[in-house]
Design an enzyme around this catalytic site. Sequence first.
Site, PDB file in Angstrom:
ATOM      1  N   ARG A   1      42.983  32.074  46.946  1.00 28.43           N
ATOM      2  CA  ARG A   1      44.071  32.649  46.127  1.00 28.43           C
ATOM      3  C   ARG A   1      43.609  33.939  45.435  1.00 28.43           C
ATOM      4  O   ARG A   1      42.508  34.018  44.904  1.00 28.43           O
ATOM      5  CB  ARG A   1      44.507  31.621  45.094  1.00 28.43           C
ATOM      6  CG  ARG A   1      45.636  32.103  44.148  1.00 28.43           C
ATOM      7  CD  ARG A   1      45.076  32.613  42.851  1.00 28.43           C
ATOM      8  NE  ARG A   1      46.119  32.913  41.856  1.00 28.43           N
ATOM      9  CZ  ARG A   1      45.913  33.573  40.730  1.00 28.43           C
ATOM     10  NH1 ARG A   1      44.702  34.009  40.438  1.00 28.43           N
ATOM     11  NH2 ARG A   1      46.877  33.798  39.887  1.00 28.43           N
TER      12      ARG A   1
ATOM     13  N   THR B   1      47.296  40.223  31.718  1.00 28.77           N
ATOM     14  CA  THR B   1      46.548  38.971  31.756  1.00 28.77           C
ATOM     15  C   THR B   1      47.553  37.826  31.811  1.00 28.77           C
ATOM     16  O   THR B   1      48.719  38.007  31.505  1.00 28.77           O
ATOM     17  CB  THR B   1      45.628  38.834  30.523  1.00 28.77           C
ATOM     18  OG1 THR B   1      44.886  37.618  30.627  1.00 28.77           O
ATOM     19  CG2 THR B   1      46.416  38.806  29.227  1.00 28.77           C
TER      20      THR B   1
ATOM     21  N   GLY C   1      44.901  36.813  42.538  1.00 30.21           N
ATOM     22  CA  GLY C   1      45.891  37.035  41.482  1.00 30.21           C
ATOM     23  C   GLY C   1      46.305  38.494  41.362  1.00 30.21           C
ATOM     24  O   GLY C   1      46.160  39.281  42.301  1.00 30.21           O
TER      25      GLY C   1
ATOM     26  N   SER D   1      36.640  32.777  32.303  1.00 32.92           N
ATOM     27  CA  SER D   1      37.617  33.308  33.269  1.00 32.92           C
ATOM     28  C   SER D   1      37.160  34.606  33.906  1.00 32.92           C
ATOM     29  O   SER D   1      37.947  35.291  34.546  1.00 32.92           O
ATOM     30  CB  SER D   1      38.965  33.563  32.592  1.00 32.92           C
ATOM     31  OG  SER D   1      39.689  32.383  32.525  1.00 32.92           O
TER      32      SER D   1
ATOM     33  N   THR E   1      38.213  39.267  36.720  1.00 30.29           N
ATOM     34  CA  THR E   1      38.568  37.873  36.444  1.00 30.29           C
ATOM     35  C   THR E   1      38.017  36.930  37.511  1.00 30.29           C
ATOM     36  O   THR E   1      37.752  37.354  38.638  1.00 30.29           O
ATOM     37  CB  THR E   1      40.110  37.728  36.424  1.00 30.29           C
ATOM     38  OG1 THR E   1      40.464  36.429  35.972  1.00 30.29           O
ATOM     39  CG2 THR E   1      40.731  37.954  37.780  1.00 30.29           C
TER      40      THR E   1
HETATM   41  C1  SD4 Z   1      45.049  35.774  37.557  1.00 24.88           C
HETATM   42  N1  SD4 Z   1      45.747  37.198  35.756  1.00 24.88           N
HETATM   43  O1  SD4 Z   1      44.176  35.632  38.399  1.00 24.88           O
HETATM   44  C2  SD4 Z   1      44.654  36.394  36.247  1.00 24.88           C
HETATM   45  C3  SD4 Z   1      44.254  35.287  35.335  1.00 24.88           C
HETATM   46  C4  SD4 Z   1      44.131  35.693  33.925  1.00 24.88           C
HETATM   47  O2  SD4 Z   1      43.342  35.404  31.893  1.00 24.88           O
HETATM   48  O3  SD4 Z   1      44.634  36.642  33.431  1.00 24.88           O
HETATM   49  N2  SD4 Z   1      43.434  35.006  33.169  1.00 24.88           N
HETATM   50  O4  SD4 Z   1      46.197  35.393  37.707  1.00 24.88           O
END
Ligand code: SD4
Length: 333
Positions: A220, A243, A222, A91, A210
């Site tokens: 997209r 997270t 996050g 990730s 990430t």
């Molecule tokens: C997101 N918060 O892009 C991130 C994904 C994540 O562990 O935390 N993965 O939404």
Amino acid sequence: MINRRKFIINTVAAGAGLITSNKLLSQVEPEKKEPVIPSQPRYTKGLVISTWKHGLAANEAARKKIENGGSSLDAVESGVMVSEADPKVTSVGYGGLPDRDGRVTLDASIMDEKGNCGSVAFIEHIMHPISVARLVMEKTPHCMITGKGALKFALANGFKKENLLTDESKKRWEDWMKENNYKPDINEIHDTIGMLAIDKAGNLSGACTTSGLAWKYHGRVGDSPIIGAGLYVDNDVGAACATGKGEAVIKICGSFLIVELMRNGISPQKACETAVLRIAAKQRDYSQFQVGFLAVNTSGEIGAFSLQKGFEYALYSDGKNAMHESDYFLKVK
Ligand code: SD4
């Protein structure tokens, strides 16, 4: 202040869908204490806290910086770079699972003790987006650069263009394409690294990096590169990172909320709990996804809390670096 018994009752009742969001909110908002005074004694022994299992190795790199007298900013940058370069961490950075078009697109943010911040979002082909985020902070008048502009900025500053899609991640994407037939799907594959550190001068910094949710729509973004959502640092108060499902975190400005609660005298632990409860109170589908928060205040007290079971974090303090499991909200489904 919610006591433990009341909290468990709330948890059970909310899990069973017995109480409304307003009632839940009114019961869980902690009472205010004295606001934080900036000149309170600061923690100066060195502390690093980060999300998930790979945080342990990342903390090691950060710890070394701090023990050698380095700044918390250098510590968090070099710490999360360990996860960015690790192909087994799917990730973050290299080896990150791609979006539904098969492209690895990355988000990262960094914030220092002076309140400076930098971030990149939807950047491709760069192994260490956290270092690009730091450059945005230090070398531009901006806070955030995205997409092709971020790649152009990185290349102009000496970063190398690389293929970040490993054979393993490519295969998982191809399997997903077959089984899921290209339908939207917020899945549970996540292990973003968020890291907060206090150096020996007692100064706080944070970083978050990430590849975002696997199979996300192309483009997209996050919570991780959004200052106040995935990360927030106020050197007078504390710091927080997030997270999990970024959309849920963005909707409550999660990290900023936690720091503001701490500013009002709430402990890091209660502040993380309140943020999770805010999500549960306001977002009806909260049982379908995971969100986890970490926080630390200037005295070196920490907080960790998640919606679902399974959120782990690595903590380096008092010379020890070890994994811990966070307490969580959804004890009854
Ligand atoms: C997101 N918060 O892009 C991130 C994904 C994540 O562990 O935390 N993965 O939404």
